[in-house]
Scaffold this motif. Structure first.
Motif, PDB file in Angstrom:
ATOM      1  N   LEU A   1      45.018  37.311  54.117  1.00  0.00           N
ATOM      2  CA  LEU A   1      46.482  37.200  54.112  1.00  0.00           C
ATOM      3  C   LEU A   1      46.954  35.824  54.573  1.00  0.00           C
ATOM      4  CD1 LEU A   1      47.466  40.658  55.595  1.00  0.00           C
ATOM      5  CD2 LEU A   1      48.099  39.829  53.347  1.00  0.00           C
ATOM      6  N   LEU A   2      46.239  35.268  55.556  1.00  0.00           N
ATOM      7  CA  LEU A   2      46.694  33.994  56.125  1.00  0.00           C
ATOM      8  C   LEU A   2      46.239  32.774  55.335  1.00  0.00           C
ATOM      9  CD1 LEU A   2      46.085  34.713  59.909  1.00  0.00           C
ATOM     10  CD2 LEU A   2      48.282  34.268  58.851  1.00  0.00           C
TER      11      LEU A   2
ATOM     12  N   PRO B   1      46.277  43.727  61.590  1.00  0.00           N
ATOM     13  CA  PRO B   1      44.839  44.053  61.576  1.00  0.00           C
ATOM     14  C   PRO B   1      44.078  43.398  62.715  1.00  0.00           C
ATOM     15  CG  PRO B   1      45.563  43.320  59.412  1.00  0.00           C
ATOM     16  CD  PRO B   1      46.695  43.074  60.346  1.00  0.00           C
ATOM     17  N   ILE B   2      44.481  42.159  63.070  1.00  0.00           N
ATOM     18  CA  ILE B   2      43.801  41.478  64.184  1.00  0.00           C
ATOM     19  C   ILE B   2      44.025  42.256  65.473  1.00  0.00           C
ATOM     20  CG2 ILE B   2      43.767  39.370  65.609  1.00  0.00           C
ATOM     21  CD1 ILE B   2      44.361  37.763  63.125  1.00  0.00           C
TER      22      ILE B   2
ATOM     23  N   VAL C   1      30.853  45.152  71.011  1.00  0.00           N
ATOM     24  CA  VAL C   1      32.143  45.381  70.351  1.00  0.00           C
ATOM     25  C   VAL C   1      32.410  46.864  70.103  1.00  0.00           C
ATOM     26  CG1 VAL C   1      32.283  43.140  69.207  1.00  0.00           C
ATOM     27  CG2 VAL C   1      31.172  45.043  68.035  1.00  0.00           C
TER      28      VAL C   1
ATOM     29  N   VAL D   1      52.520  40.591  59.360  1.00  0.00           N
ATOM     30  CA  VAL D   1      51.573  41.465  58.638  1.00  0.00           C
ATOM     31  C   VAL D   1      50.111  41.085  58.893  1.00  0.00           C
ATOM     32  CG1 VAL D   1      50.804  42.153  56.324  1.00  0.00           C
ATOM     33  CG2 VAL D   1      53.206  42.292  56.926  1.00  0.00           C
ATOM     34  N   PRO D   2      49.728  39.796  58.840  1.00  0.00           N
ATOM     35  CA  PRO D   2      48.319  39.486  59.123  1.00  0.00           C
ATOM     36  C   PRO D   2      47.930  39.711  60.576  1.00  0.00           C
ATOM     37  CG  PRO D   2      49.416  37.664  57.999  1.00  0.00           C
ATOM     38  CD  PRO D   2      50.484  38.592  58.453  1.00  0.00           C
ATOM     39  N   ILE D   3      48.930  39.749  61.475  1.00  0.00           N
ATOM     40  CA  ILE D   3      48.614  39.920  62.898  1.00  0.00           C
ATOM     41  C   ILE D   3      48.182  41.355  63.196  1.00  0.00           C
ATOM     42  CG2 ILE D   3      49.637  39.839  65.235  1.00  0.00           C
ATOM     43  CD1 ILE D   3      49.139  37.068  64.029  1.00  0.00           C
TER      44      ILE D   3
ATOM     45  N   PHE E   1      39.964  47.602  69.315  1.00  0.00           N
ATOM     46  CA  PHE E   1      38.612  48.185  69.162  1.00  0.00           C
ATOM     47  C   PHE E   1      37.609  47.444  70.038  1.00  0.00           C
ATOM     48  CE2 PHE E   1      39.516  50.040  64.753  1.00  0.00           C
ATOM     49  CZ  PHE E   1      39.488  51.329  65.230  1.00  0.00           C
TER      50      PHE E   1
ATOM     51  N   ILE F   1      35.820  46.387  62.241  1.00  0.00           N
ATOM     52  CA  ILE F   1      36.394  45.184  62.869  1.00  0.00           C
ATOM     53  C   ILE F   1      36.240  43.975  61.935  1.00  0.00           C
ATOM     54  CG2 ILE F   1      36.029  43.536  64.750  1.00  0.00           C
ATOM     55  CD1 ILE F   1      35.402  46.026  66.534  1.00  0.00           C
TER      56      ILE F   1
ATOM     57  N   ILE G   1      44.620  45.458  65.823  1.00  0.00           N
ATOM     58  CA  ILE G   1      43.817  46.702  65.799  1.00  0.00           C
ATOM     59  C   ILE G   1      42.364  46.378  66.139  1.00  0.00           C
ATOM     60  CG2 ILE G   1      43.025  48.628  64.369  1.00  0.00           C
ATOM     61  CD1 ILE G   1      45.606  48.250  62.701  1.00  0.00           C
ATOM     62  N   ALA G   2      41.847  45.292  65.524  1.00  0.00           N
ATOM     63  CA  ALA G   2      40.457  44.899  65.775  1.00  0.00           C
ATOM     64  C   ALA G   2      40.252  44.531  67.236  1.00  0.00           C
ATOM     65  CB  ALA G   2      40.082  43.729  64.872  1.00  0.00           C
ATOM     66  N   VAL G   3      41.220  43.824  67.817  1.00  0.00           N
ATOM     67  CA  VAL G   3      41.109  43.422  69.233  1.00  0.00           C
ATOM     68  C   VAL G   3      41.100  44.662  70.139  1.00  0.00           C
ATOM     69  CG1 VAL G   3      42.365  42.276  71.107  1.00  0.00           C
ATOM     70  CG2 VAL G   3      42.029  41.086  68.938  1.00  0.00           C
TER      71      VAL G   3
ATOM     72  N   SER H   1      43.158  39.951  57.619  1.00  0.00           N
ATOM     73  CA  SER H   1      44.012  38.888  58.165  1.00  0.00           C
ATOM     74  C   SER H   1      43.652  37.546  57.565  1.00  0.00           C
ATOM     75  CB  SER H   1      43.840  38.817  59.682  1.00  0.00           C
ATOM     76  OG  SER H   1      44.149  40.039  60.233  1.00  0.00           O
TER      77      SER H   1
ATOM     78  N   ALA I   1      55.742  37.714  56.750  1.00  0.00           N
ATOM     79  CA  ALA I   1      54.496  37.018  56.388  1.00  0.00           C
ATOM     80  C   ALA I   1      53.679  36.668  57.618  1.00  0.00           C
ATOM     81  CB  ALA I   1      54.825  35.759  55.598  1.00  0.00           C
TER      82      ALA I   1
ATOM     83  N   LEU J   1      38.659  44.291  59.120  1.00  0.00           N
ATOM     84  CA  LEU J   1      40.040  44.074  59.566  1.00  0.00           C
ATOM     85  C   LEU J   1      40.333  42.585  59.726  1.00  0.00           C
ATOM     86  CD1 LEU J   1      40.541  46.936  62.178  1.00  0.00           C
ATOM     87  CD2 LEU J   1      41.803  46.653  60.067  1.00  0.00           C
ATOM     88  N   PHE J   2      39.356  41.862  60.289  1.00  0.00           N
ATOM     89  CA  PHE J   2      39.520  40.418  60.421  1.00  0.00           C
ATOM     90  C   PHE J   2      39.621  39.770  59.039  1.00  0.00           C
ATOM     91  CE2 PHE J   2      37.944  40.579  64.907  1.00  0.00           C
ATOM     92  CZ  PHE J   2      39.019  39.911  65.462  1.00  0.00           C
TER      93      PHE J   2
END
Lengths: 292, 103
Positions: B91-92, A21-22, B74, A17-19, A28, B81, A24-26, B88, A14, B84-85
């Motif tokens: 999910l959070l 996508p972050i 960016v 998993v949310p980390i 980019f 992006i 991947i975005a970072v 998260s 838990a 993708l944020f």
């Protein structure tokens, strides 16, 4: 015991998993990743038939609905169009006279224009559909288009520049796109002022000048090139009593939403640095803007 | 197996078909429709219904429209992006919306 292990694994899952996508975005963001030209090229190749089909369907619908219009409505529309045509014809005479006068004055000054090589192109997608204030034209590197070439409307209004050249298409970014900064001439007279203009999106640009500079609504803004290319006119002026500067809002006379054809000036190259990079590079942007 | 039997024996087929249909809508509007519709739909589907595949819609917007020079610092993948944020974020923080997505 086993249940406890599963619980821990679920907790880690838990959290992780949310980390992802972050992360991947970072990646980019940090790499400032750009879409490779061949990917965009392939995407355009695939999308072009869809755009053609959409245009064909819209055209058919427009033609079909016009068949059901009443006679009275058609007569009214005809009258409006006739009046508009008359007005445009009158304006054309004035423009033609001014162009001839301009040519004559240039001859007197021994400064005859080198005829720019203009490539006609059709706008295949963009306007309201594009998120980046960009639009696509139906000619690319195979037809002689190169990056940073100036793009004009059929009325010779500077509208944007080619930012990505593909094989048979090219992406044009409007001068009004957010983050675009470049040099312009404010007022096309002998007292014109060199200044910097910033694109803020949706066809609007912004200039900040000292409040003592005399400008009026409707004054033209041109590119600092030998051939006079109008960029737009001052739509409104904002000045606060306590401020030493005033803000001018510039709008292009051409509407990108209705733009069907453009001209690519193959002799003009415009290198504009995006604002984010310009902030760090200082005055480099001013030197990079070449005049044809 | 007839269509009626299929839907009776596998009730999740309907939601799967709706999911595929909405995904196709996002992709199609990204290509031929207005960008704001595609992006808005993708955001709603992603946050409230956990349709994570709609990130592809953002990727298509970036691939088709981003030109060199425009980046907002960016890069070209602005919409990807953002989406993708949002994955998260959903999910959070949006656990309570899980119940809506299971409808």
């Amino acid at each position: 015991m086993r249940y406890q292990h599963l619980k821990t694994a679920r907790k880690i899952h838990a959290f992780l998993v949310p980390i992802v996508p972050i992360l991947i975005a970072v990646v980019f963001i940090l790499t400032k990743a750009e879409v490779p030209a061949f990917v965009t090229n392939g995407a355009h190749e695939l999308a072009t038939p869809l755009w053609s089909a959409r245009d064909a369907i819209f055209g058919t619908i427009t033609n079909t609905t016009s068949l059901f219009a009443s006679k009275r409505y058609l007569a009214e529309q005809n009258l409006i169009l006739k009046n508009a045509l008359l007005q445009r014809t009158r304006e054309t005479y004035t423009t033609r006279a001014l162009s001839l006068e301009n040519e004559h004055l240039r001859e007197l000054l021994h400064r005859v224009d080198a005829r720019p090589e203009l490539l006609p192109a059709a706008v295949i997608h963009g306007g309201a559909f594009s998120p980046y204030d960009t639009f696509f034209i139906d000619i690319g590197s195979n037809e002689g288009v190169r990056d940073a070439m100036l793009v004009l409307t059929p009325e010779n209004i500077a509208f944007g520049r080619v930012t990505k050249t593909l094989e048979h298409t090219a992406i044009v970014t409007q001068f009004s796109a957010a983050g675009q900064t470049f040099d312009v001439l404010l007022g096309a007279t002998t007292t014109s002022v060199h200044t910097t203009i910033n694109g803020i999106g949706s066809g609007t640009m912004l200039i900040t000048v000292p409040r003592d500079v005399e400008v009026h609504e409707g004054d033209s803004v041109t590119l600092p090139s030998f051939t006079t290319y109008t960029l737009g006119t001052i739509a409104s002026i904002e000045v606060a009593p306590e401020d030493a500067y005033k803000t001018l809002y510039v709008r292009s006379p051409s509407n990108s939403y209705g733009l069907r054809h453009v001209l690519v000036d193959t002799t003009s190259i415009w290198n504009i640095e995006p604002q984010a990079e310009e902030d760090t590079e200082g005055d480099k942007e001013a030197q990079d803007t070449e005049t044809p | 197996m007839s269509t009626r039997t299929l839907f009776k024996q596998h009730p999740q087929t309907t939601s799967l078909l709706v999911r595929i249909l909405l995904f196709c809508t996002v992709i199609l509007t990204a290509i031929i429709g207005p960008w704001w519709f595609s992006f808005g739909l993708a955001v709603v589907l992603l946050i409230f219904f956990k349709y994570y595949e709609v990130v592809l819609g953002g990727l298509i917007l970036d691939i088709l429209f981003a030109g060199e020079g425009f980046s907002l610092a960016v890069g070209d993948f602005l919409f990807t992006i953002i989406l993708l944020f949002m994955i998260s974020f959903s999910l959070l923080f949006l656990q309570r919306f899980r119940s809506i997505s299971s409808l």
